[in-house]
Write a protein that holds these residues in place. Structure first.
Motif: not given
Length: 143
Positions: A1-23
């Protein structure tokens, strides 16, 4: 895995985590929940996702991308933790790591990206860079 893919994946997870926190913010009557959700979505999520997408076109040394990823995520964890426990020095330490990550993001070679997209990317990095000292000052004023 490249750092670019990891950044992108963790970014997507951050959006989901933020949604869960908001909920759960309302039902749990969490006073800092709205801020935490916004930070997770916008800084940990969207900003990191975009940085990952731009890091993907950088054909340079991937070590800088991994340092960027570590700095962004550890820095964000310190900022969130320091804010939640009202410890401005943790926020300051996290902010330093965020600045290091932003410098590495700015140094990524984006020559193959259309100039309008590269300009928008640099504008995003500028907004993030301006928000860091503002957040630090607010952290100290609120403690």
């Amino acid at each position: 895995m490249t750092s670019a893919r990891a950044l992108t994946a963790l970014g997507a997870l951050g959006v989901v985590a933020g949604g869960l926190v908001a909920a759960v913010t309302g039902p749990m009557d969490w006073t800092k929940g709205s801020w935490a959700a916004a930070y997770l979505v916008l800084v940990v999520g969207v900003a990191q996702y975009v940085m990952g997408r731009f890091r993907a076109v950088d054909d340079g040394d991937d070590r800088a991308g991994w340092v960027q990823l570590a700095g962004w995520n550890l820095g964000s964890a310190l900022v969130i933790g320091g804010t939640l426990v009202t410890t401005p020095l943790l926020v300051d330490g996290g902010s330093v790591l965020l600045v290091v990550a932003l410098v590495l993001a700015l140094r990524a070679r984006v020559a193959r990206v259309p100039s309008a997209a590269a300009l928008a990317y640099r504008a995003l990095l500028l907004v993030l860079a301006i928000s860091i000292p503002v957040g630090m000052v607010l952290s100290h004023l609120r403690s």
